[in-house]
Design a protein around this motif. Structure first.
Motif, PDB file in Angstrom:
ATOM      1  N   TYR A 289       0.844  -1.138   0.072  1.00 33.30           N
ATOM      2  CA  TYR A 289       0.095   0.058   0.056  1.00 33.30           C
ATOM      3  C   TYR A 289       0.789   1.264  -0.022  1.00 33.30           C
ATOM      4  CZ  TYR A 289      -2.938   3.704   1.767  1.00 33.30           C
ATOM      5  OH  TYR A 289      -3.310   5.013   1.844  1.00 33.30           O
ATOM      6  N   VAL A 290       0.672   2.310  -0.813  1.00 31.37           N
ATOM      7  CA  VAL A 290       1.532   3.293  -0.894  1.00 31.37           C
ATOM      8  C   VAL A 290       0.628   4.503  -0.475  1.00 31.37           C
ATOM      9  CG1 VAL A 290       2.855   4.805  -2.473  1.00 31.37           C
ATOM     10  CG2 VAL A 290       2.701   2.369  -2.891  1.00 31.37           C
ATOM     11  N   GLU A 291       1.029   5.056   0.692  1.00 32.99           N
ATOM     12  CA  GLU A 291       0.165   6.261   1.265  1.00 32.99           C
ATOM     13  C   GLU A 291       0.695   7.853   0.424  1.00 32.99           C
ATOM     14  OE1 GLU A 291      -1.961   8.573   3.802  1.00 32.99           O
ATOM     15  OE2 GLU A 291      -1.783   6.774   3.954  1.00 32.99           O
ATOM     16  N   LEU A 292      -0.473   8.235  -0.128  1.00 32.18           N
ATOM     17  CA  LEU A 292      -0.111   9.536  -0.918  1.00 32.18           C
ATOM     18  C   LEU A 292      -0.650  10.664  -0.215  1.00 32.18           C
ATOM     19  CD1 LEU A 292      -1.462   8.402  -4.388  1.00 32.18           C
ATOM     20  CD2 LEU A 292       0.719   8.186  -3.697  1.00 32.18           C
ATOM     21  N   GLY A 293      -1.794  10.696   0.765  1.00 33.53           N
ATOM     22  CA  GLY A 293      -2.253  11.761   1.224  1.00 33.53           C
ATOM     23  C   GLY A 293      -3.712  12.334   0.541  1.00 33.53           C
ATOM     24  N   PHE A 294      -3.896  11.496  -0.582  1.00 36.22           N
ATOM     25  CA  PHE A 294      -5.202  11.813  -1.498  1.00 36.22           C
ATOM     26  C   PHE A 294      -5.824  10.632  -2.187  1.00 36.22           C
ATOM     27  CE2 PHE A 294      -1.349  13.017  -3.642  1.00 36.22           C
ATOM     28  CZ  PHE A 294      -1.096  12.386  -4.651  1.00 36.22           C
ATOM     29  N   ARG A 295      -6.752  10.585  -2.861  1.00 28.89           N
ATOM     30  CA  ARG A 295      -7.238   9.612  -3.808  1.00 28.89           C
ATOM     31  C   ARG A 295      -6.800   9.980  -5.250  1.00 28.89           C
ATOM     32  NH1 ARG A 295     -13.405   9.376  -4.239  1.00 28.89           N
ATOM     33  NH2 ARG A 295     -13.106  10.601  -6.136  1.00 28.89           N
ATOM     34  N   PRO A 296      -5.948   9.001  -5.768  1.00 24.73           N
ATOM     35  CA  PRO A 296      -5.250   9.363  -6.828  1.00 24.73           C
ATOM     36  C   PRO A 296      -6.493   9.262  -8.138  1.00 24.73           C
ATOM     37  CG  PRO A 296      -4.766   7.041  -6.328  1.00 24.73           C
ATOM     38  CD  PRO A 296      -5.568   7.563  -5.084  1.00 24.73           C
TER      39      PRO A 296
ATOM     40  N   PHE B 156      -2.800   4.324  -2.937  1.00 31.12           N
ATOM     41  CA  PHE B 156      -3.263   3.104  -3.884  1.00 31.12           C
ATOM     42  C   PHE B 156      -2.436   1.770  -3.380  1.00 31.12           C
ATOM     43  CE2 PHE B 156       0.742   4.940  -5.710  1.00 31.12           C
ATOM     44  CZ  PHE B 156       1.533   3.986  -6.143  1.00 31.12           C
ATOM     45  N   LYS B 157      -3.075   0.502  -3.891  1.00 30.22           N
ATOM     46  CA  LYS B 157      -2.495  -0.612  -3.280  1.00 30.22           C
ATOM     47  C   LYS B 157      -2.514  -1.564  -4.593  1.00 30.22           C
ATOM     48  CE  LYS B 157      -3.567  -4.487   0.010  1.00 30.22           C
ATOM     49  NZ  LYS B 157      -2.308  -4.391   0.609  1.00 30.22           N
ATOM     50  N   LEU B 158      -1.301  -2.177  -4.644  1.00 27.75           N
ATOM     51  CA  LEU B 158      -1.091  -3.088  -5.540  1.00 27.75           C
ATOM     52  C   LEU B 158      -1.717  -4.466  -5.656  1.00 27.75           C
ATOM     53  CD1 LEU B 158       0.852  -2.453  -7.967  1.00 27.75           C
ATOM     54  CD2 LEU B 158       1.424  -1.075  -5.726  1.00 27.75           C
TER      55      LEU B 158
END
Length: 246
Positions: A148-155, A209-211
């Motif tokens: 899981y990659v934390e972005l701080g927003f919905r991509p 997002f999550k692979l």
């Protein structure tokens, strides 16, 4: 502005011949004519250090040169990727002359891909804007329960590329072509093929997002992947509540 000087873009040894700069979005596009000198500097106008840079020669055949601030943990300015190729990162000074970008300038070598003779070039620069863009790296695990990659927003847009371990395609996933999870319609910038599905699956979530695949394009065990992501919806609402996933 009528001139680069009036726009404050005359601090380097190469003055841009054209520019479009949006400091709020952290994005600038500049054109310039080479001076053929190693260590030449070009003002980018962002006011903060670029995290992602693409340079392309406009009037001769050469590679699309890519810098990413997480391409290496200690000296990312020593490496580059090629947007038109599947290869791993290259340890060479030919793009940035072994010089890290600053909040005002990008330094280039005198290689044909970035600054040769009197060739003309276009340079795209992006700086991270919290809640809008993020450029980082993740480690693959070859599982459908991927990182899981934390972005701080919905991509809205995610582009990925293996930087080591394996030669693989660049992959672009977005929320316009894949309107529900998993996001599995992807494009390959290094090829002229139509979009493909299933090999680059991921979920777009409220804050990242999550692979969701074991495919080597985006999730090979032990391989590091750089990513470039832009927001569809910010991570927090004006009322300090979490926003929705998909």
């Amino acid at each position: 502005y009528a001139t680069a000087a009036a726009a404050g873009l005359n601090t380097g040894t190469i003055t841009p011949t054209g520019a479009s700069v949006n400091t709020e979005a952290g994005f600038s596009v500049l054109t310039y004519t080479a001076n053929g000198t190693a260590g030449a500097t070009i003002p980018h106008g962002l006011g903060k250090k670029p995290a992602w840079i693409i340079i392309k020669c406009r009037n001769a055949t050469d590679n699309w040169m890519v810098y990413h601030h997480d391409i290496d943990t200690s000296s990312p300015e020593d490496f580059y990727l090629e947007l038109n190729a599947t290869g791993q990162r290259v340890n060479s000074t030919i793009m940035l002359n072994d010089t890290a970008p600053t909040s005002t300038l990008v330094t280039v070598q005198n290689d044909g891909s970035v600054n040769s003779g009197s060739r003309t070039y276009i340079m795209h620069c992006w700086a991270e804007i919290p809640g809008y863009s993020k450029f980082g790296v993740y480690l693959g695990n070859a599982s459908s329960d991927g990182p899981y990659v934390e972005l701080g927003f919905r991509p809205a847009f995610v582009m990925t590329k293996s930087k080591d371990g394996i030669n693989e395609n660049w992959c672009i996933n977005d929320s316009t072509r894949s309107t529900t999870n998993p996001v599995n319609a992807f494009l390959r910038p290094d090829e002229n093929t139509a979009e493909t599905s299933s090999a680059a699956q991921m979920d777009f979530l409220a804050k990242g997002f999550k692979l969701r695949t074991s495919d080597t394009k985006t999730n090979r065990t032990g391989t590091n992947y750089v990513y470039m992501a832009f927001a569809e919806q910010i991570g927090d609402s004006p009322y300090h509540t979490d926003t929705n996933a998909r």
